[in-house]
Design a protein around this motif. Structure first.
Motif, PDB file in Angstrom:
ATOM      1  N   ASN A 173      -3.861   3.097  -6.038  1.00  0.00           N
ATOM      2  CA  ASN A 173      -3.346   3.345  -4.697  1.00  0.00           C
ATOM      3  C   ASN A 173      -3.706   4.757  -4.276  1.00  0.00           C
ATOM      4  N   SER A 175      -1.815   8.454  -2.861  1.00  0.00           N
ATOM      5  CA  SER A 175      -0.518   9.128  -2.860  1.00  0.00           C
ATOM      6  C   SER A 175      -0.538  10.272  -1.863  1.00  0.00           C
ATOM      7  N   LYS A 229       6.449  -1.421   5.098  1.00  0.00           N
ATOM      8  CA  LYS A 229       7.175  -1.213   3.851  1.00  0.00           C
ATOM      9  C   LYS A 229       6.855   0.183   3.344  1.00  0.00           C
ATOM     10  N   LEU A 230       7.885   0.975   3.117  1.00  0.00           N
ATOM     11  CA  LEU A 230       7.713   2.318   2.591  1.00  0.00           C
ATOM     12  C   LEU A 230       7.821   2.265   1.073  1.00  0.00           C
ATOM     13  N   ASP A 231       6.728   2.568   0.403  1.00  0.00           N
ATOM     14  CA  ASP A 231       6.699   2.630  -1.058  1.00  0.00           C
ATOM     15  C   ASP A 231       6.738   4.112  -1.418  1.00  0.00           C
ATOM     16  N   SER A 232       7.912   4.571  -1.830  1.00  0.00           N
ATOM     17  CA  SER A 232       8.036   6.012  -2.053  1.00  0.00           C
ATOM     18  C   SER A 232       8.891   6.332  -3.265  1.00  0.00           C
ATOM     19  N   ILE A 277       4.676   9.288  -1.184  1.00  0.00           N
ATOM     20  CA  ILE A 277       4.477   8.033  -0.448  1.00  0.00           C
ATOM     21  C   ILE A 277       3.214   7.397  -1.009  1.00  0.00           C
ATOM     22  N   ARG A 278       3.338   6.163  -1.481  1.00  0.00           N
ATOM     23  CA  ARG A 278       2.195   5.445  -2.036  1.00  0.00           C
ATOM     24  C   ARG A 278       1.737   4.387  -1.030  1.00  0.00           C
ATOM     25  N   PHE A 279       0.424   4.225  -0.896  1.00  0.00           N
ATOM     26  CA  PHE A 279      -0.112   3.186  -0.028  1.00  0.00           C
ATOM     27  C   PHE A 279      -1.442   2.703  -0.597  1.00  0.00           C
ATOM     28  N   LYS A 280      -1.744   1.441  -0.334  1.00  0.00           N
ATOM     29  CA  LYS A 280      -2.991   0.848  -0.836  1.00  0.00           C
ATOM     30  C   LYS A 280      -4.046   0.716   0.253  1.00  0.00           C
ATOM     31  N   GLU A 304      -1.082   0.675   6.030  1.00  0.00           N
ATOM     32  CA  GLU A 304       0.287   0.790   5.525  1.00  0.00           C
ATOM     33  C   GLU A 304       0.909   2.160   5.824  1.00  0.00           C
TER      34      GLU A 304
END
Length: 152
Positions: A77, A79, A105-108, A113-116, A120
């Motif tokens: 991913n 960061s 969707k917040l992937d944190s 903060i992570r995103f692919k 996102e």
């Protein structure tokens, strides 16, 4: 966490596969375009780092420039590190709500903060968040946190 040994941002970008470098370039542009005066872009901690130089604020607990944000392409991913969010509950709440408004969707984690995929990450929200805290305000937040922890 993948950590780069690149000494410059250009070298870091050249070390990435073209499609991954393009995503980092787009997020980087938003950060640089919105970065308040006084922060500097460097390579630190194995990633692109946005920080307050030691010449401006040398009183850090680890003797490193005071980190404001960071950007990295990880193995699976991307960061985006935004330490100021972790230190400022009002801003963190605003940030989370902006993701919700956009049905993203917040992937944190704490400040990460992570995103692919670029889709996102709401780049306008990233820009606003980066622009919100001056160097002076950030130093004050840092000192408040360090005093609470007994490190200052």
């Amino acid at each position: 966490m993948v950590s780069s040994t690149a000494k410059t941002v250009d070298a870091y970008l050249k070390s990435l596969p073209p499609e991954r470098a393009e995503i980092i370039r787009k997020v980087r542009k938003v950060i640089v375009d919105n970065l308040p005066k006084g922060y500097e872009e460097n390579m630190n901690w194995g990633m692109i780092s946005y920080e307050i130089p030691l010449a401006t604020y040398p009183v850090t607990y680890n003797k490193q420039p005071l980190s404001y944000a960071g950007l990295a392409a990880q193995k699976n991913n991307y960061s985006l590190y935004m330490v100021g969010l972790y230190w400022n509950k009002d801003q963190e709440e605003w940030f989370v709500n902006e993701f919700k408004k956009r049905k993203l969707k917040l992937d944190s984690g704490k400040g990460c903060i992570r995103f692919k995929k670029l889709e996102e990450l709401p780049l306008d929200v990233i820009g606003k968040t980066i622009s919100k805290i001056s160097v002076k305000e950030y130093i004050q937040q840092y000192e408040d946190v360090m005093k609470k922890k007994g490190r200052l």
